[in-house]
Design a protein around this motif. Structure first.
Motif, PDB file in Angstrom:
ATOM      1  N   ILE A  12       0.871  -1.175   0.000  1.00  0.00           N
ATOM      2  CA  ILE A  12       0.000   0.000   0.000  1.00  0.00           C
ATOM      3  C   ILE A  12       0.907   1.223   0.000  1.00  0.00           C
ATOM      4  N   LEU A  13       0.785   2.019  -1.047  1.00  0.00           N
ATOM      5  CA  LEU A  13       1.608   3.219  -1.153  1.00  0.00           C
ATOM      6  C   LEU A  13       0.737   4.443  -1.233  1.00  0.00           C
ATOM      7  N   MET A  14       1.275   5.536  -0.781  1.00  0.00           N
ATOM      8  CA  MET A  14       0.548   6.806  -0.857  1.00  0.00           C
ATOM      9  C   MET A  14       1.538   7.914  -1.100  1.00  0.00           C
ATOM     10  N   GLY A  15       1.063   8.970  -1.747  1.00  0.00           N
ATOM     11  CA  GLY A  15       1.932  10.062  -2.143  1.00  0.00           C
ATOM     12  C   GLY A  15       2.309  11.007  -1.028  1.00  0.00           C
ATOM     13  N   SER A  16       1.557  10.995   0.077  1.00  0.00           N
ATOM     14  CA  SER A  16       1.787  11.940   1.159  1.00  0.00           C
ATOM     15  C   SER A  16       1.248  11.369   2.460  1.00  0.00           C
ATOM     16  N   ASP A  17       1.782  11.830   3.577  1.00  0.00           N
ATOM     17  CA  ASP A  17       1.255  11.379   4.858  1.00  0.00           C
ATOM     18  C   ASP A  17      -0.180  11.856   5.079  1.00  0.00           C
ATOM     19  N   SER A  18      -0.591  12.880   4.376  1.00  0.00           N
ATOM     20  CA  SER A  18      -1.983  13.334   4.487  1.00  0.00           C
ATOM     21  C   SER A  18      -2.954  12.326   3.870  1.00  0.00           C
ATOM     22  N   ASP A  19      -2.448  11.390   3.064  1.00  0.00           N
ATOM     23  CA  ASP A  19      -3.273  10.346   2.456  1.00  0.00           C
ATOM     24  C   ASP A  19      -3.499   9.154   3.393  1.00  0.00           C
ATOM     25  N   LEU A  20      -2.759   9.101   4.488  1.00  0.00           N
ATOM     26  CA  LEU A  20      -2.825   7.949   5.391  1.00  0.00           C
ATOM     27  C   LEU A  20      -4.220   7.678   5.950  1.00  0.00           C
ATOM     28  N   PRO A  21      -4.995   8.685   6.375  1.00  0.00           N
ATOM     29  CA  PRO A  21      -6.337   8.374   6.880  1.00  0.00           C
ATOM     30  C   PRO A  21      -7.229   7.668   5.847  1.00  0.00           C
ATOM     31  N   VAL A  22      -7.053   7.980   4.581  1.00  0.00           N
ATOM     32  CA  VAL A  22      -7.822   7.303   3.530  1.00  0.00           C
ATOM     33  C   VAL A  22      -7.278   5.894   3.311  1.00  0.00           C
ATOM     34  N   MET A  23      -5.979   5.768   3.187  1.00  0.00           N
ATOM     35  CA  MET A  23      -5.381   4.477   2.860  1.00  0.00           C
ATOM     36  C   MET A  23      -5.434   3.489   4.016  1.00  0.00           C
ATOM     37  N   GLU A  24      -5.631   3.986   5.223  1.00  0.00           N
ATOM     38  CA  GLU A  24      -5.806   3.093   6.365  1.00  0.00           C
ATOM     39  C   GLU A  24      -7.056   2.228   6.183  1.00  0.00           C
ATOM     40  N   ALA A  25      -8.032   2.707   5.414  1.00  0.00           N
ATOM     41  CA  ALA A  25      -9.222   1.900   5.124  1.00  0.00           C
ATOM     42  C   ALA A  25      -8.847   0.641   4.345  1.00  0.00           C
ATOM     43  N   ALA A  26      -7.873   0.737   3.450  1.00  0.00           N
ATOM     44  CA  ALA A  26      -7.396  -0.445   2.719  1.00  0.00           C
ATOM     45  C   ALA A  26      -6.685  -1.399   3.668  1.00  0.00           C
ATOM     46  N   ALA A  27      -5.871  -0.845   4.537  1.00  0.00           N
ATOM     47  CA  ALA A  27      -5.155  -1.682   5.512  1.00  0.00           C
ATOM     48  C   ALA A  27      -6.127  -2.436   6.411  1.00  0.00           C
ATOM     49  N   ASN A  57      11.277  -3.779  -7.878  1.00  0.00           N
ATOM     50  CA  ASN A  57      11.678  -4.985  -7.150  1.00  0.00           C
ATOM     51  C   ASN A  57      10.564  -5.571  -6.279  1.00  0.00           C
ATOM     52  N   ALA A  58       9.346  -5.079  -6.433  1.00  0.00           N
ATOM     53  CA  ALA A  58       8.228  -5.554  -5.605  1.00  0.00           C
ATOM     54  C   ALA A  58       7.953  -7.044  -5.799  1.00  0.00           C
ATOM     55  N   ALA A  59       7.934  -7.508  -7.021  1.00  0.00           N
ATOM     56  CA  ALA A  59       7.623  -8.920  -7.290  1.00  0.00           C
ATOM     57  C   ALA A  59       8.691  -9.835  -6.712  1.00  0.00           C
ATOM     58  N   GLU A  60       9.947  -9.482  -6.863  1.00  0.00           N
ATOM     59  CA  GLU A  60      11.008 -10.354  -6.335  1.00  0.00           C
ATOM     60  C   GLU A  60      11.012 -10.369  -4.808  1.00  0.00           C
ATOM     61  N   ARG A  61      10.415  -9.376  -4.185  1.00  0.00           N
ATOM     62  CA  ARG A  61      10.279  -9.362  -2.729  1.00  0.00           C
ATOM     63  C   ARG A  61       9.047 -10.113  -2.269  1.00  0.00           C
ATOM     64  N   GLY A  62       8.239 -10.635  -3.212  1.00  0.00           N
ATOM     65  CA  GLY A  62       7.096 -11.458  -2.862  1.00  0.00           C
ATOM     66  C   GLY A  62       5.749 -10.762  -2.917  1.00  0.00           C
ATOM     67  N   LEU A  63       5.736  -9.477  -3.248  1.00  0.00           N
ATOM     68  CA  LEU A  63       4.461  -8.786  -3.368  1.00  0.00           C
ATOM     69  C   LEU A  63       3.709  -9.305  -4.589  1.00  0.00           C
ATOM     70  N   LYS A  64       2.372  -9.317  -4.494  1.00  0.00           N
ATOM     71  CA  LYS A  64       1.532  -9.803  -5.586  1.00  0.00           C
ATOM     72  C   LYS A  64       0.660  -8.706  -6.176  1.00  0.00           C
ATOM     73  N   VAL A  65       0.365  -7.656  -5.401  1.00  0.00           N
ATOM     74  CA  VAL A  65      -0.514  -6.569  -5.828  1.00  0.00           C
ATOM     75  C   VAL A  65      -0.030  -5.277  -5.176  1.00  0.00           C
ATOM     76  N   LEU A  66      -0.123  -4.175  -5.909  1.00  0.00           N
ATOM     77  CA  LEU A  66       0.183  -2.862  -5.353  1.00  0.00           C
ATOM     78  C   LEU A  66      -1.077  -2.008  -5.351  1.00  0.00           C
ATOM     79  N   ILE A  67      -1.286  -1.286  -4.262  1.00  0.00           N
ATOM     80  CA  ILE A  67      -2.380  -0.324  -4.156  1.00  0.00           C
ATOM     81  C   ILE A  67      -1.742   1.039  -3.962  1.00  0.00           C
ATOM     82  N   ALA A  68      -2.095   1.989  -4.822  1.00  0.00           N
ATOM     83  CA  ALA A  68      -1.479   3.318  -4.764  1.00  0.00           C
ATOM     84  C   ALA A  68      -2.546   4.385  -4.609  1.00  0.00           C
ATOM     85  N   GLY A  69      -2.456   5.142  -3.537  1.00  0.00           N
ATOM     86  CA  GLY A  69      -3.388   6.239  -3.304  1.00  0.00           C
ATOM     87  C   GLY A  69      -2.670   7.565  -3.419  1.00  0.00           C
ATOM     88  N   ALA A  70      -3.262   8.488  -4.163  1.00  0.00           N
ATOM     89  CA  ALA A  70      -2.659   9.809  -4.306  1.00  0.00           C
ATOM     90  C   ALA A  70      -3.708  10.805  -4.774  1.00  0.00           C
TER      91      ALA A  70
END
Length: 178
Positions: A12-27, A57-70
């Motif tokens: 789960i990635l986000m462009g700014s710490d101000s996005d954290l309250p929204v992206m916490e819903a995904a978490a 390098n996300a796939a080689e680290r074992g990640l299967k899906v990326l979620i990006a909020g911005a």
């Protein structure tokens, strides 16, 4: 794949710490399903090299899906999608004076060859992004697929139970519709 592994499957990635309250819903949704994840703040504009390296390098680290909020014309999902073959799910965030319309258009309007699955603006979109990630992971994990089926059945049951709030004189009796 085992759902209960501790190794992150979703980033789960986000462009700014101000996005954290929204992206916490995904978490929250991923926690509910027992899907391990990791989170980071990376900007397509302020930290482009780090964002590109993360995706590369996300796939080689074992990640299967990326979620990006911005928000603010939201290029993060597209930048990540350009650097990985993993599915990328974009969540437009309503942080700009345009109330997320700029983020929505920037996320959904990707050029051919760089797909990004785009969800609704805001917390509802973040929740749906996580549910979509769960659906993707469930294609290879029968335990997770079963949890997803139970979740959908619970949602349906909850809706039907809400019918009890309607006056019985006018309430539809679903058994009569069969």
């Amino acid at each position: 794949m085992q759902v209960h592994e501790n190794k992150a499957l979703v980033g789960i990635l986000m462009g700014s710490d101000s996005d954290l309250p929204v992206m916490e819903a995904a978490a929250e949704v991923l926690r509910q399903f027992g899907v391990p994840f990791e989170m980071a703040i990376l900007s397509a504009h302020r930290t482009p090299e780090q964002a590109a390296r993360y995706a590369a390098n996300a796939a080689e680290r074992g990640l299967k899906v990326l979620i990006a909020g911005a928000g603010w014309a939201a290029h993060l999902a597209g930048v990540l999608a350009s650097k990985t073959a993993l599915p990328v799910i974009g969540v437009p965030i309503d942080s700009s004076p345009l109330h997320g319309m700029d983020a929505l258009l920037a996320t959904v309007q990707m050029p051919p060859g760089i797909p990004v699955a785009t969800m609704a603006v805001g917390k509802g979109g973040a929740r749906n992004a996580a549910l979509f990630a769960v659906q993707i992971l469930a294609t290879a994990d029968p335990v997770l697929a079963h949890r997803l089926q139970e979740h959908k059945a619970d949602m349906a049951q909850g809706v039907l139970q809400r019918n009890e709030k309607i006056d019985p004189a006018v309430r539809v009796r679903f058994q009569e519709l069969d």
